[in-house]
Design a protein around this motif. Structure first.
Motif, PDB file in Angstrom:
ATOM      1  N   PHE A  81      47.260  25.870  53.936  1.00 27.02           N
ATOM      2  CA  PHE A  81      47.113  26.831  52.842  1.00 27.02           C
ATOM      3  C   PHE A  81      45.714  27.431  52.888  1.00 27.02           C
ATOM      4  O   PHE A  81      44.758  26.777  53.303  1.00 27.02           O
ATOM      5  CB  PHE A  81      47.329  26.147  51.483  1.00 27.02           C
ATOM      6  N   ARG A  82      45.610  28.666  52.478  1.00 23.82           N
ATOM      7  CA  ARG A  82      44.304  29.316  52.375  1.00 23.82           C
ATOM      8  C   ARG A  82      44.254  30.115  51.080  1.00 23.82           C
ATOM      9  O   ARG A  82      45.280  30.524  50.539  1.00 23.82           O
ATOM     10  CB  ARG A  82      44.044  30.229  53.572  1.00 23.82           C
ATOM     11  N   TYR A  83      43.041  30.320  50.587  1.00 26.03           N
ATOM     12  CA  TYR A  83      42.915  31.125  49.383  1.00 26.03           C
ATOM     13  C   TYR A  83      42.906  32.603  49.763  1.00 26.03           C
ATOM     14  O   TYR A  83      42.581  32.980  50.891  1.00 26.03           O
ATOM     15  CB  TYR A  83      41.674  30.753  48.585  1.00 26.03           C
ATOM     16  N   LEU A  84      43.268  33.440  48.828  1.00 25.14           N
ATOM     17  CA  LEU A  84      43.356  34.872  49.078  1.00 25.14           C
ATOM     18  C   LEU A  84      41.975  35.512  48.955  1.00 25.14           C
ATOM     19  O   LEU A  84      41.171  35.118  48.109  1.00 25.14           O
ATOM     20  CB  LEU A  84      44.313  35.532  48.080  1.00 25.14           C
ATOM     21  N   ASP A  85      41.729  36.507  49.785  1.00 23.10           N
ATOM     22  CA  ASP A  85      40.479  37.248  49.639  1.00 23.10           C
ATOM     23  C   ASP A  85      40.631  38.256  48.500  1.00 23.10           C
ATOM     24  O   ASP A  85      41.706  38.413  47.916  1.00 23.10           O
ATOM     25  CB  ASP A  85      40.081  37.933  50.958  1.00 23.10           C
ATOM     26  N   LEU A  86      39.539  38.945  48.178  1.00 23.22           N
ATOM     27  CA  LEU A  86      39.536  39.848  47.020  1.00 23.22           C
ATOM     28  C   LEU A  86      40.576  40.960  47.152  1.00 23.22           C
ATOM     29  O   LEU A  86      41.244  41.326  46.176  1.00 23.22           O
ATOM     30  CB  LEU A  86      38.136  40.449  46.833  1.00 23.22           C
ATOM     31  N   GLU A  87      40.731  41.495  48.348  1.00 21.20           N
ATOM     32  CA  GLU A  87      41.711  42.565  48.551  1.00 21.20           C
ATOM     33  C   GLU A  87      43.126  42.052  48.326  1.00 21.20           C
ATOM     34  O   GLU A  87      43.962  42.744  47.733  1.00 21.20           O
ATOM     35  CB  GLU A  87      41.565  43.143  49.962  1.00 21.20           C
ATOM     36  N   GLU A  88      43.403  40.855  48.806  1.00 23.01           N
ATOM     37  CA  GLU A  88      44.746  40.281  48.633  1.00 23.01           C
ATOM     38  C   GLU A  88      45.020  39.970  47.168  1.00 23.01           C
ATOM     39  O   GLU A  88      46.137  40.166  46.679  1.00 23.01           O
ATOM     40  CB  GLU A  88      44.893  39.024  49.495  1.00 23.01           C
ATOM     41  N   VAL A  89      44.006  39.471  46.463  1.00 23.47           N
ATOM     42  CA  VAL A  89      44.172  39.194  45.037  1.00 23.47           C
ATOM     43  C   VAL A  89      44.471  40.481  44.279  1.00 23.47           C
ATOM     44  O   VAL A  89      45.367  40.534  43.418  1.00 23.47           O
ATOM     45  CB  VAL A  89      42.910  38.513  44.464  1.00 23.47           C
ATOM     46  N   ALA A  90      43.727  41.550  44.610  1.00 26.47           N
ATOM     47  CA  ALA A  90      43.962  42.834  43.956  1.00 26.47           C
ATOM     48  C   ALA A  90      45.362  43.354  44.258  1.00 26.47           C
ATOM     49  O   ALA A  90      46.043  43.896  43.379  1.00 26.47           O
ATOM     50  CB  ALA A  90      42.910  43.851  44.419  1.00 26.47           C
ATOM     51  N   ALA A  91      45.817  43.175  45.501  1.00 27.40           N
ATOM     52  CA  ALA A  91      47.158  43.622  45.872  1.00 27.40           C
ATOM     53  C   ALA A  91      48.228  42.836  45.126  1.00 27.40           C
ATOM     54  O   ALA A  91      49.240  43.397  44.680  1.00 27.40           O
ATOM     55  CB  ALA A  91      47.351  43.479  47.387  1.00 27.40           C
ATOM     56  N   GLN A  92      48.016  41.518  44.971  1.00 27.95           N
ATOM     57  CA  GLN A  92      48.978  40.691  44.240  1.00 27.95           C
ATOM     58  C   GLN A  92      49.041  41.103  42.775  1.00 27.95           C
ATOM     59  O   GLN A  92      50.127  41.178  42.189  1.00 27.95           O
ATOM     60  CB  GLN A  92      48.591  39.208  44.350  1.00 27.95           C
ATOM     61  N   ARG A  93      47.887  41.354  42.178  1.00 31.30           N
ATOM     62  CA  ARG A  93      47.869  41.766  40.769  1.00 31.30           C
ATOM     63  C   ARG A  93      48.549  43.120  40.589  1.00 31.30           C
ATOM     64  O   ARG A  93      49.282  43.332  39.614  1.00 31.30           O
ATOM     65  CB  ARG A  93      46.432  41.828  40.268  1.00 31.30           C
ATOM     66  N   LYS A  94      48.330  44.032  41.527  1.00 31.73           N
ATOM     67  CA  LYS A  94      48.962  45.352  41.446  1.00 31.73           C
ATOM     68  C   LYS A  94      50.477  45.215  41.587  1.00 31.73           C
ATOM     69  O   LYS A  94      51.243  45.864  40.859  1.00 31.73           O
ATOM     70  CB  LYS A  94      48.414  46.262  42.529  1.00 31.73           C
ATOM     71  N   ALA A  95      50.913  44.348  42.510  1.00 31.83           N
ATOM     72  CA  ALA A  95      52.351  44.145  42.692  1.00 31.83           C
ATOM     73  C   ALA A  95      52.990  43.549  41.445  1.00 31.83           C
ATOM     74  O   ALA A  95      54.082  43.943  41.036  1.00 31.83           O
ATOM     75  CB  ALA A  95      52.586  43.243  43.903  1.00 31.83           C
ATOM     76  N   ALA A  96      52.281  42.588  40.826  1.00 30.97           N
ATOM     77  CA  ALA A  96      52.807  41.972  39.597  1.00 30.97           C
ATOM     78  C   ALA A  96      52.869  42.992  38.464  1.00 30.97           C
ATOM     79  O   ALA A  96      53.837  43.026  37.697  1.00 30.97           O
ATOM     80  CB  ALA A  96      51.929  40.786  39.201  1.00 30.97           C
ATOM     81  N   ALA A  97      51.839  43.854  38.371  1.00 33.49           N
ATOM     82  CA  ALA A  97      51.828  44.876  37.327  1.00 33.49           C
ATOM     83  C   ALA A  97      52.953  45.880  37.537  1.00 33.49           C
ATOM     84  O   ALA A  97      53.632  46.289  36.586  1.00 33.49           O
ATOM     85  CB  ALA A  97      50.473  45.580  37.305  1.00 33.49           C
ATOM     86  N   ASP A  98      53.168  46.286  38.801  1.00 34.21           N
ATOM     87  CA  ASP A  98      54.253  47.232  39.096  1.00 34.21           C
ATOM     88  C   ASP A  98      55.610  46.611  38.785  1.00 34.21           C
ATOM     89  O   ASP A  98      56.516  47.288  38.288  1.00 34.21           O
ATOM     90  CB  ASP A  98      54.198  47.644  40.571  1.00 34.21           C
TER      91      ASP A  98
END
Length: 221
Positions: A195-212
């Motif tokens: 397992f690895r933690y997400l970088d800032l870009e991936e976190v932003a992409a996940q939040r955008k996907a959840a919001a959409d």
């Protein structure tokens, strides 16, 4: 008995001929009964017109007072334990930071894969399969499955699994299957997951996907 009958007659006589007379001219008994009736009527009207609302308001006020007392007790308890809660929060933050250190970044994944491979080679095992799979991105971390197949002696395979568990990064072995060969050698098939933690870009992409996704659900409603 005769006295009771006479008394009854006297009372009955006082109710005769009241139709044409004003209440002020009535005999004492009808006036008294009329006064009692008016008093009872005033009590009933006062209860339903005024006192009933007062009783309800008083009851609601008592319930609100109990709620405020309970809230005060809880806040008082929290204030008493505030220092302990702060220490507990610090411990949790420390624990989370420790766990995060066990999760490699995207740039460190290649080194971790090399560590897994070296753990097997260091125990004299032969890799027949070492195939990283598709990265599965979760909300706060990414999961990488690795299909592995190694051959070797029983104790060497056992030591290899122990080495995997003791790596500084989190690696788990799943779907383990051991097969004994004709020559007595063992073949281990498993899926190693890291397992690895997400970088800032991936976190932003996940939040955008959840919001959409939430927005899409709202539009459907």
């Amino acid at each position: 008995m005769a006295d009771i009958k006479n008394l009854g007659s006297v009372f009955a006589a006082q109710f005769q001929g009241l139709g044409g007379r004003s209440p002020g001219q009535w005999p004492i008994v009808p006036r008294a009964l009329c006064g009692v009736g008016v008093f009872v009527g005033v009590l009933i009207a006062g209860y339903f017109g005024y006192w009933d609302g007062q009783f309800t308001e008083r009851e609601n006020g008592a319930q609100e007072e109990n709620k405020l007392k309970e809230a005060y007790k809880q806040k008082l308890q929290q204030s008493v334990n505030l220092e302990a809660l702060r220490k507990q929060k610090e411990q949790v933050n420390t624990y989370v930071a420790t766990l995060e250190k066990q999760l490699p970044s995207k740039a460190e994944m290649d080194a971790l894969l090399s560590d897994i491979n070296q753990a097997g080679l260091g125990r004299g095992l032969q890799f027949d399969l070492f195939k990283p799979g598709q990265v599965d991105v979760k909300d706060y971390y990414a999961e990488l499955p690795i299909d592995i197949r190694v051959m070797g002696r029983y104790h060497d395979i056992g030591a290899f699994t122990s080495d995997i568990a003791n790596l500084p990064r989190i690696v788990t072995l799943n779907k383990i299957n051991l097969v004994v060969g004709k020559d007595g050698a063992l073949t281990l098939d498993a899926v190693a997951k890291t397992f690895r933690y997400l970088d800032l870009e991936e976190v932003a992409a996940q939040r955008k996907a959840a919001a959409d996704k939430n927005k899409a659900k709202g539009d459907k409603k």
